[in-house]
Design a protein around this motif. Structure first.
Motif, mmCIF file in Angstrom:
data_model
loop_
_atom_site.group_PDB
_atom_site.id
_atom_site.type_symbol
_atom_site.label_atom_id
_atom_site.label_comp_id
_atom_site.label_asym_id
_atom_site.label_seq_id
_atom_site.Cartn_x
_atom_site.Cartn_y
_atom_site.Cartn_z
ATOM 1 N N GLN A 260 -51.340 49.796 69.867
ATOM 2 C CA GLN A 260 -52.032 50.200 68.952
ATOM 3 C C GLN A 260 -50.999 50.767 67.551
ATOM 4 O O GLN A 260 -51.773 50.726 66.540
ATOM 5 N N GLY A 261 -49.794 50.693 67.876
ATOM 6 C CA GLY A 261 -48.901 51.046 66.558
ATOM 7 C C GLY A 261 -48.657 52.288 66.381
ATOM 8 O O GLY A 261 -47.866 52.392 65.321
ATOM 9 N N VAL A 262 -49.105 53.290 67.070
ATOM 10 C CA VAL A 262 -48.905 54.599 66.867
ATOM 11 C C VAL A 262 -47.377 54.962 66.816
ATOM 12 O O VAL A 262 -47.008 55.897 65.999
ATOM 13 N N LYS A 263 -46.738 54.203 67.495
ATOM 14 C CA LYS A 263 -44.934 54.635 67.448
ATOM 15 C C LYS A 263 -44.345 54.455 66.176
ATOM 16 O O LYS A 263 -43.371 55.064 65.697
ATOM 17 N N LYS B 8 -45.525 48.056 57.695
ATOM 18 C CA LYS B 8 -44.013 48.082 58.646
ATOM 19 C C LYS B 8 -44.327 47.699 60.060
ATOM 20 O O LYS B 8 -45.358 47.686 60.704
ATOM 21 N N PRO B 9 -43.339 46.870 60.281
ATOM 22 C CA PRO B 9 -43.536 45.947 61.624
ATOM 23 C C PRO B 9 -43.184 46.887 62.943
ATOM 24 O O PRO B 9 -42.722 48.001 62.541
ATOM 25 N N GLY B 10 -43.666 46.645 64.031
ATOM 26 C CA GLY B 10 -43.457 47.376 65.068
ATOM 27 C C GLY B 10 -42.258 47.617 65.329
ATOM 28 O O GLY B 10 -41.398 46.520 65.615
ATOM 29 N N VAL B 11 -41.665 48.761 65.930
ATOM 30 C CA VAL B 11 -40.455 49.063 66.214
ATOM 31 C C VAL B 11 -39.797 48.419 67.451
ATOM 32 O O VAL B 11 -38.656 48.204 67.583
ATOM 33 N N ASP B 12 -40.780 48.305 68.332
ATOM 34 C CA ASP B 12 -40.331 47.430 69.536
ATOM 35 C C ASP B 12 -40.372 46.006 69.566
ATOM 36 O O ASP B 12 -40.287 45.635 70.522
ATOM 37 N N VAL B 13 -40.936 45.467 68.526
ATOM 38 C CA VAL B 13 -41.306 43.927 68.488
ATOM 39 C C VAL B 13 -40.053 43.250 68.888
ATOM 40 O O VAL B 13 -40.122 42.143 69.683
ATOM 41 N N PRO B 14 -38.629 43.391 68.235
ATOM 42 C CA PRO B 14 -37.662 42.644 68.676
ATOM 43 C C PRO B 14 -37.400 42.678 70.228
ATOM 44 O O PRO B 14 -36.880 41.694 70.814
ATOM 45 N N LYS B 15 -37.467 43.810 70.899
ATOM 46 C CA LYS B 15 -37.295 44.099 72.259
ATOM 47 C C LYS B 15 -38.361 43.130 73.124
ATOM 48 O O LYS B 15 -38.046 42.648 74.022
ATOM 49 N N ILE B 16 -39.638 43.181 72.421
ATOM 50 C CA ILE B 16 -40.718 42.659 73.327
ATOM 51 C C ILE B 16 -40.448 40.904 73.387
ATOM 52 O O ILE B 16 -40.561 40.555 74.209
ATOM 53 N N VAL B 17 -39.982 40.521 72.027
ATOM 54 C CA VAL B 17 -40.056 39.053 72.035
ATOM 55 C C VAL B 17 -38.793 38.300 72.681
ATOM 56 O O VAL B 17 -38.852 37.160 72.851
ATOM 57 N N THR B 18 -37.854 39.380 72.705
ATOM 58 C CA THR B 18 -36.693 39.042 73.521
ATOM 59 C C THR B 18 -36.687 39.188 74.993
ATOM 60 O O THR B 18 -35.598 39.048 75.676
ATOM 61 N N GLY B 19 -37.625 39.984 75.488
ATOM 62 C CA GLY B 19 -37.914 40.322 76.780
ATOM 63 C C GLY B 19 -37.052 41.273 77.379
ATOM 64 O O GLY B 19 -36.630 41.363 78.657
ATOM 65 N N ARG C 206 -43.229 52.485 77.316
ATOM 66 C CA ARG C 206 -44.384 51.888 76.639
ATOM 67 C C ARG C 206 -45.474 50.941 77.634
ATOM 68 O O ARG C 206 -44.903 50.761 79.050
ATOM 69 N N MET C 207 -46.702 50.841 77.238
ATOM 70 C CA MET C 207 -47.457 50.272 78.366
ATOM 71 C C MET C 207 -47.950 48.817 77.921
ATOM 72 O O MET C 207 -48.109 48.219 76.749
ATOM 73 N N GLY C 208 -47.991 47.868 78.999
ATOM 74 C CA GLY C 208 -48.334 46.509 78.607
ATOM 75 C C GLY C 208 -49.774 46.381 78.714
ATOM 76 O O GLY C 208 -50.517 45.597 79.736
ATOM 77 N N GLY C 209 -50.573 47.107 78.105
ATOM 78 C CA GLY C 209 -51.971 47.022 78.047
ATOM 79 C C GLY C 209 -52.618 48.224 78.933
ATOM 80 O O GLY C 209 -51.971 48.890 79.767
ATOM 81 N N GLY C 210 -53.699 48.498 78.657
ATOM 82 C CA GLY C 210 -54.139 49.647 79.200
ATOM 83 C C GLY C 210 -55.906 49.695 78.873
ATOM 84 O O GLY C 210 -56.483 49.769 79.892
#
Length: 720
Positions: free
Chosen positions: A66-69, A194-205, A394-398
Motif C-alpha cells: 500500500q506504500g506506507v513504508k 516518490k517511488p517505493g523504497v523496496d522496488v529495486p529489491k522486488i524487481v531484482t528478486g 514485507r508481505m506478498g499480498g494480504g
C-alpha cells in the motif's frame, strides 16, 4: 476522524548516541515516557541523523504493497525540511509501546498519522534550530531551515543537521501539540511522487518477504489441519513420520481458532520443508469433527432462501413507516441479491519464522496486525507479551488475510517445542485456500417505493448472513447507515443469522466490497424505475449539501456529489448509454464514483475503460502511489466480481485447492485503461488502500445490464 492519535512532549524522547554523531528522536504515540539508548547502527526510533547528514527515518506500519513504508517517512521528512535525497528508510520492529498502532488495515494509516508524524518531524526541526541558536547566540526566530541545514541569513552562517545532532539531543523536547507545523502551501515533499523504497529489491528478486526469511540453523515446518473448520485433534499416530530421517518433531498446536486446551493443527518439523510436507502423507490423525461436518454451501443457500421470506430476527434501523408508505407508493421495486464466500488468495502463502531461546520468543512475521499476534501467541505459548520480539517483514499480498495471526501463533508454539532452533512454518497453496478467514456470504431482499415524482420515499432490506448469539460474526456486519438509508424518510432494515463453522475475516474494503454491489446495483434498478440514470438519481436523493451523522464518522452529501459530478464529466456521461455502468460508494473515509465502459465483439465482453473520481481530502501525499492504489483497487474489485471467485464448502470443508479453483484476474481481462482523478476538498487527508474498490463492482454489474439487458443480482458475475 477515525482512530486519531496524538503525541505529547512526555512521549518524545531525545537521546544522544555514539559520540554525538547521531541524534535519535523517539516519538511514541503513547503517553508513558521511556528512555532508550542503542548503537548508532540500530534503529530504535523514528529519526536518526547520520554523520554524513543523511537521515534515517523509521517506517512503523507493516508494508503490504500500500506504500506506507514511503508515505509515513514523507510526513516526517517534510516537517524536518529535508531534501528527499537525504532520506533513508528502515522498517521498524513491532513495538506499539514506542511507535503506537502498527496496523495495515482499514486504510487507517493516513488519518491516524497525518498530524502525529508531521509533529515528529517538526519537533526534530525545532530542536535542531534551538541548538543552532545557542551555538550562534541568536534568536531562533531568525533562523530558517532547508535541505537538512539550519541557516542564519543575516550572517550567512549555516550548519548541517549532522553537525548539530549532539547539541540538539540535549535540548528539551517541545510540546508536540504546540510545535509549529509548516504552511501547507510550502510543502516540497508531500504531494510529490516518490517511488517505493523496496522496488529495486522486488524487481531484482532480492530477499525481502516473510517467505524469504533465512536464519542460521533454521528448520522447517509443514502443517496438517482438520479439513472441517473447527474440528480438533482426537488422536495422533506419528510413529511412521518420526521414523523418517530428518524429521525432528511432531507437535499438536492450537491455531487460535479453537478453545484453549484443544488442538486443531499438527506441525511436522524437519530439516527441509519438502521433507516435512511429504511426511504429512504418513501421519495418522483422527479428528473430533462430528459437530462441524454438516455445513455446506448448498445448505446455506437453502436455509437463506427460507429465512429471507420470513420476518427478520432483529432490526438494524427503523424510521417512519416503511410498510405503510410502500402500500401507497406510485411504484414498488423488489429484488433479491446475494454474494458468496471469498478467499484472500494472496500470492505469498502464510508463513512465519520463530526462535524460542532462554524463555524468550523472537519472531519474523509478515503480519498486518502484529500487536494482536503478540497477545495471542504469548497467551498460547504461556509467555508474557514482553517476552516476544517481532520483526516485521514485507508481505506478498494480504488484503486482510494477515490481520489474522494463525501463522504466528502456530510458529510460536512450534518453536517452543524445539528450543534453540529457528522454525519456519510455511503453508502450501492448498493449506492457504482451505484454511483462510473468508469474506462471509450474504443474501438481501430489497423493496423500494417511489412517489409520483420519482422520489425514493420508502426502503426495506432483509439481510441474511452469519451470526452467533444474535450477533454477526466477524466481517458479516451491515451498518444501518448504508446509503441511501440515512436520507430516506421511511426505512426498515432487518437482519437474520445462520450458523457456520468457517473462520471469517476482513477482505480488502471489508463489508463495503459486498454492500456496494447489492446497494448500488439495486439503486440502479430503482433509478431506472424513476426514469433516471443512477448518477442523477443519486444527486436528487442526496439532496442539499450537509453532513449526515454516522456511527463513527459523518457522511458529507456535497463530497459525494463532487465525485459523482467529476467522474461523469471526465467520462462524458450522457445518461443511460449501452455498455456503460456507474457506481458510487463511501467507505474508509473516502468518497469514490466510478464508470465502467464495456464492449462486445463476437459474443465476448471486454472492459475497455474505467473512470475513477475520488475525494480523500486536501492532500494526495504520494501521487504516484495513490494512482497505483486506485488502479489496483479497480482491478482487485473486478477480480472479486468475476466468475471463478467463489468459495464452496462440502462436509464442513473448503473444496478449493489452488488458483485453478479460484481464478485471479488475468491481464487479458483487465481494463484497457483506468483513468483516475482526485477531487481535493478542505478536509484532512484519508487512506486509499480500500475506498476505490467498492464502486467498481456495481458499476461493472450495471454496465453488463446496459450492454446485454441482463440484470445480474448475484456474484460472481458472468460477462454475458
Amino acid at each position: 476522524m477515525t482512530d486519531a492519535i496524538s503525541l505529547s512532549r512526555r512521549s518524545f524522547i531525545a537521546t544522544s548516541l555514539a559520540g554525538g554523531a547521531v541524534l535519535t528522536l523517539d516519538a511514541s504515540v503513547v503517553l508513558a515516557a521511556t528512555t532508550t539508548t542503542a548503537p548508532s547502527d540500530v534503529l530504535n526510533a523514528f529519526v536518526r541523523i547520520n554523520a554524513d547528514n543523511s537521515v534515517t527515518i523509521g517506517a512503523k506500519n507493516p508494508e503490504i504493497g500500500q506504500g506506507v513504508k514511503v508515505m509515513l517517512p514523507m510526513l516526517i521528512a517534510e516537517e524536518m525540511d529535508l531534501a528527499w535525497e537525504q532520506v533513508r528508510i528502515e522498517q521498524t520492529d513491532a513495538d506499539e509501546t514506542r511507535y503506537g498502532p502498527q496496523v495495515a488495515g482499514g486504510s487507517t494509516a493516513t488519518p491516524r498519522n497525518w498530524l502525529p508524524m508531521r509533529q515528529v518531524g517538526a519537533a526534530a526541526r525545532a530542536m535542531l534550530v534551538a541548538a543552532a541558536a545557542k551555538k550562534w547566540s541568536v534568536d531562533p526566530s531568525s533562523l530558517s531551515t532547508a535541505k537538512g541545514a539550519v541557516i542564519h541569513a543575516a550572517s550567512g552562517k549555516s550548519a548541517t543537521y549532522a553537525s548539530l545532532a549532539k547539541a540538539a539531543a540535549a535540548e528539551a523536547a517541545p510540546d508536540l501539540a504546540k510545535v509549529p507545523l509548516k504552511d501547507e502551501k510550502t510543502f516540497t515533499i508531500i504531494g510529490k511522487s516518490k517511488p517505493g523504497v523496496d522496488v529495486p529489491k522486488i524487481v531484482t528478486g532480492q530477499p525481502l518477504f516473510g517467505i524469504d526469511t533465512r536464519l542460521p540453523g533454521m528448520v522447517h515446518a509443514a502443517v496438517v489441519k482438520c479439513p472441517a473448520h473447527g474440528g480438533t485433534v482426537a488422536s495422533i499416530d506419528d510413529a511412521a513420520v518420526k521414523a523418517i530421517p530428518g524429521v525432528l518433531a511432531v507437535t499438536a498446536v492450537n491455531s487460535g481458532f479453537v478453545p484453549e486446551g484443544k488442538s486443531d493443527t499438527v506441525v511436522i518439523i524437519a530439516d527441509s520443508w519438502w521433507k516435512a510436507s511429504k511426511a504429512r502423507e504418513k501421519l495418522g490423525v483422527k479428528w473430533d469433527d462430528a459437530t462441524v461436518t454438516g455445513f455446506t454451501t448448498a445448505k446455506y443457500e437453502a436455509d437463506a432462501a427460507k429465512l429471507v421470506t420470513a420476518a427478520p430476527q432483529a432490526s438494524l434501523l427503523k424510521t417512519g413507516d416503511a410498510d405503510g408508505t410502500l402500500a401507497k407508493a406510485a411504484k414498488v421495486i423488489k429484488a433479491d441479491y446475494d454474494y458468496p464466500f471469498l478467499a484472500h488468495a494472496s500470492l505469498e502463502p502464510q508463513n512465519c519464522t520463530a526462535l524460542f531461546k532462554d524463555g524468550k520468543l523472537e519472531i519474523w512475521a509478515p503480519s498486518q496486525a502484529p500487536a494482536g499476534g503478540r497477545a495471542e501467541t504469548a497467551k498460547l505459548c504461556g509467555l508474557s507479551p514482553d517476552d516476544l520480539t517481532i520483526h516485521l517483514t514485507r508481505m506478498g499480498g494480504g488484503f486482510g488475510r494477515r490481520l489474522m495471526n494463525d501463522y504466528m501463533v502456530i510458529a510460536g508454539q512450534a518453536a517452543k517445542a524445539l528450543p534453540g532452533k529457528p522454525v519456519k512454518v510455511l503453508y502450501d497453496r492448498t493449506d492457504d485456500f482451505r484454511h483462510d478467514f473468508y469474506r462471509p456470504a450474504g443474501w438481501h431482499r430489497f423493496t423500494a417505493g417511489l412517489d409520483a415524482s420519482g422520489a425514493l420515499v420508502a426502503l426495506k432490506d432483509h439481510f441474511v448472513t452469519f451470526g452467533k448469539d444474535g450477533k454477526p460474526i466477524r466481517a458479516a456486519q451491515m451498518a444501518p447507515t448504508e446509503f441511501p438509508a440515512p436520507v430516506v424518510p421511511n426505512v426498515d432494515l432487518g437482519i437474520s443469522y445462520m450458523a457456520t463453522n468457517l473462520a471469517t475475516g476482513w477482505l480488502r474494503a471489508p463489508t463495503s466490497n459486498a454492500m456496494s454491489f447489492v446497494w448500488q446495483s439495486f439503486m440502479d434498478e430503482v433509478a431506472e424505475a424513476a426514469g433516471l440514470d443512477l448518477p442523477e438519481f443519486m444527486r436528487r436523493t442526496l439532496g442539499a449539501p450537509r453532513e449526515i451523522p454516522g456511527e463513527r464518522v459523518g457522511f458529507h452529501t456535497a463530497r459525494a456529489r463532487g465525485v459523482i459530478d467529476a467522474v461523469c464529466k471526465s467520462a462524458g456521461w450522457k445518461g443511460r448509454e449501452k455498455g456503460r455502468g456507474f457506481g458510487f460508494y463511501f467507505s474508509h473515509l473516502g468518497y469514490f464514483a466510478e464508470i465502467v465502459d464495456l464492449s462486445m465483439k463476437n459474443g465476448a465482453v471486454s472492459i475497455d475503460k474505467v473512470w475513477v473520481a475520488g475525494d480523500i481530502g486536501a492532500h494526495v501525499i504520494n501521487p504516484i502511489n495513490a494512482m497505483n492504489q486506485a488502479q489496483g483497487c479497480v482491478i482487485d474489485g473486478i477480480g472479486q466480481a468475476l466468475i471463478g471467485q467463489k468459495i464452496v464448502q462440502e462436509a464442513g470443508a473448503i473444496t478449493a485447492e489452488n488458483f485453478g479453483d479460484f481464478a485471479l484476474m488475468r491481464i487479458d481481462a483487465a481494463p484497457r485503461a483506468i483513468a483516475v482523478e482526485f477531487v481535493k476538498t478542505d478536509f484532512p487527508p484519508t487512506g486509499l488502500g480500500e475506498p476505490a474498490l467498492p464502486p467498481v463492482i456495481p458499476a461493472l454489474a450495471n454496465a453488463i445490464y446496459s450492454l446485454t439487458g441482463k440484470r445480474h443480482r448475484r456474484l460472481p458475475l458472468e460477462m454475458v
